[in-house]
Write an enzyme that holds these catalytic residues in place. Sequence first.
Site, PDB file in Angstrom:
ATOM      1  N   GLY A  54       0.682  -0.797  -0.245  1.00 46.49           N
ATOM      2  CA  GLY A  54      -0.131  -0.228   0.072  1.00 46.49           C
ATOM      3  C   GLY A  54       0.877   1.110  -0.103  1.00 46.49           C
ATOM      4  N   HIS A  55       2.048   0.732  -0.849  1.00 44.94           N
ATOM      5  CA  HIS A  55       2.593   2.557  -0.795  1.00 44.94           C
ATOM      6  C   HIS A  55       4.008   2.618  -2.353  1.00 44.94           C
ATOM      7  CE1 HIS A  55       5.550  -0.650   0.666  1.00 44.94           C
ATOM      8  NE2 HIS A  55       6.239   0.109   0.509  1.00 44.94           N
ATOM      9  N   ALA A  56       4.004   3.391  -3.035  1.00 43.42           N
ATOM     10  CA  ALA A  56       5.732   3.261  -3.458  1.00 43.42           C
ATOM     11  C   ALA A  56       7.107   4.286  -2.743  1.00 43.42           C
ATOM     12  CB  ALA A  56       4.985   4.237  -5.115  1.00 43.42           C
TER      13      ALA A  56
END
Length: 138
Positions: A54-56
């Site tokens: 749930g991130h980059a």
Amino acid sequence: MTIKKSVSDCELISIPKIPDTRGNLSVIENNLIPFEVKRVYYLYDVPAGAERGGHAHIEQNELLIALSGSFDVILNDGQTVKTVTLNKPYEGLLITEGIWRELKNFSSGSVCLVLASEIFMEEDYIRNFDSFLMAKNQ
């Protein structure tokens, strides 16, 4: 900050498998992945239905490997979404910087090994999807 990578920059990498009747052995050496490993961590005991990721990352690259069990990695570059199922300990998914990732559908007993190009730095994470899309479109 503009992030121009796409899901096509992410790729499956075969990890050498040395078969043996006593058990198989796989080796990851520096020439296998396109970055120096600065951090290693792993996910395990992920409850049924839970999601990770749930991130980059702005700069960090990662290689994800399902050491045991299986899970899905959903890659998103703001234009294209691609799902990759990892379920072989001799295959890893190279994720470049600038790609949103979500890990889902963990099987019971699964273990996800992550080799990262950078040490942990909170400022390298984009944890809000709308902020990620803004960074991609600048």
